[in-house]
Design a protein around this motif. Sequence first.
Motif, PDB file in Angstrom:
ATOM      1  N   ASP A 174       0.689  -1.011   0.150  1.00 35.62           N
ATOM      2  CA  ASP A 174      -0.051  -0.094  -0.068  1.00 35.62           C
ATOM      3  C   ASP A 174       0.768   1.315  -0.065  1.00 35.62           C
ATOM      4  O   ASP A 174       0.283   2.517   0.001  1.00 35.62           O
ATOM      5  N   SER A 175       1.966   1.096   0.177  1.00 35.85           N
ATOM      6  CA  SER A 175       2.798   2.428   0.252  1.00 35.85           C
ATOM      7  C   SER A 175       4.486   2.031  -0.396  1.00 35.85           C
ATOM      8  O   SER A 175       4.756   0.856  -0.249  1.00 35.85           O
ATOM      9  N   ARG A 235      -2.146   4.795   2.087  1.00 32.53           N
ATOM     10  CA  ARG A 235      -2.484   4.589   0.488  1.00 32.53           C
ATOM     11  C   ARG A 235      -3.317   5.740   0.268  1.00 32.53           C
ATOM     12  O   ARG A 235      -4.350   6.183   1.185  1.00 32.53           O
ATOM     13  N   SER A 247      -0.790   1.411  -4.454  1.00 35.57           N
ATOM     14  CA  SER A 247      -0.794   2.950  -3.988  1.00 35.57           C
ATOM     15  C   SER A 247      -0.643   3.922  -5.281  1.00 35.57           C
ATOM     16  O   SER A 247       0.357   3.436  -5.995  1.00 35.57           O
TER      17      SER A 247
END
Length: 467
Positions: A120-121, A128, A195
């Motif tokens: 997510d990052s 995110r 993301s």
Amino acid sequence: MVADTVCRSCGKPLPGRAGRTGRSLVYCSAACRQKAYRGRRAAPDDTVRGLIDAIGRQVEDLVPQPPSVFYSGVSDLASSVGRLRRIARVARDSAQAGSVTPAAVTEPSAARPPSGPAPDSVTHGRVRHDHATRDSETGSVLDESDFAVLVEPYRRELRVHCYRMSGSYDDAEDLVQETFLRAWRAREGYAGKASVRTWLYRIATNACLDLQRRTARRPQRYEPLPGMNHGSAEPPARVTWLQPYPDEDLPSAEEQPDALAVSRETLELVFLAAVQHLPARQRAVLVLRDVLGLSAAETAEALEMTVASVNSALQRARPTLRDRLPRRRTEWTAETDAREREVLRRYMAAAESLDLTQFTGLLGEDIALTMPPNPFWFVGRDAITEFLRISLDPASPMFLGHWRHLPARANGQLAAGGYVRRPGTTVYRAQVLDVLRIEGDRIVEITSFEPHLFPAFGLPLRLPADR
């Protein structure tokens, strides 16, 4: 402008500023900063229409008030208008780019999102972005304005990333624009599996690799120049494309919560110059792993390498980098900062008074002076003193003129913007930006840059004559 006394997120009192320098605190903890960061990402004005409406409300609320309150309101309005202008620029560039894709060295897949589940990052602990380039309800691809709103918040941190990869402030700005254009052309293939930040970093890294392959830049050694005393030491490395980076242009802790990514030591010129010696892939692996904090798997996916290849590249890159860095690097403290600012003050005063003795007394015995992209270099206090003597002596036919300086910060280091009033003239013109590396109370390295980047540092190109 009145400083905040309570946390903007939770309302608790902020810690005292005793012994602190730099930006004022606005949050009491990293958790509150992250909470506010997430809130801004989900804010209703995170669209062009919403931002325009927010600016309208700011204008309506702007009335003559006590100076500090009025200044704060105007500053907030200017920030919002500046953001809208940047968004409009990205939208304009995206519309002009159309769907024509220029030839690239990297595979087209470098601009596509990972095929499987993705982190997510880019770095651990980052949040995110909730938007994707395709509307989840209608399935329609975002238009230029909505796309610009989506990617513009990452401009500053992407520029720092591209600067670390390229070593050039000018190239970094161009590379960010190229990143946004590549992302725009590939937007239909992005469905939010990773993301937005991860996606953009992947595209930016490959844009940097393309630049390296096109230019085939390699650091060289300085060569002796006829009739010039360079000192008796070995010539330093020559990185002709190296440029300084203004501290004021760095992302704030609110914009980029991961402090490591904007840490001082990974922006110092000695680090930037050392990184340029690494082959392009090794450089990308080292920056993604050791600076941005990606895992080996994340780095492998971003660069389309195997995890084993990533680990091997990192094992080769780290010793090479370590060998080219100073053995001792100063740890920053408030006391260190105050001492260095005093050295800078004395440095500027000595130059302005044409006091060569005072000037050279600030220099370390083995100091190095380089002037990228120019071929001039000196190692050792004696060689630099000999070089400066003829230009600081008003009786010398090589006398350059009278100096004035303005302090600045570049790459986490102190710097001085130098202006010269040549004999027979009445205006001080921008001459050089000196970035200083200081150890203790001595300057151990000066990197002097040409003045075309003065505006990026908030420095004027001319100063009026003495009054």
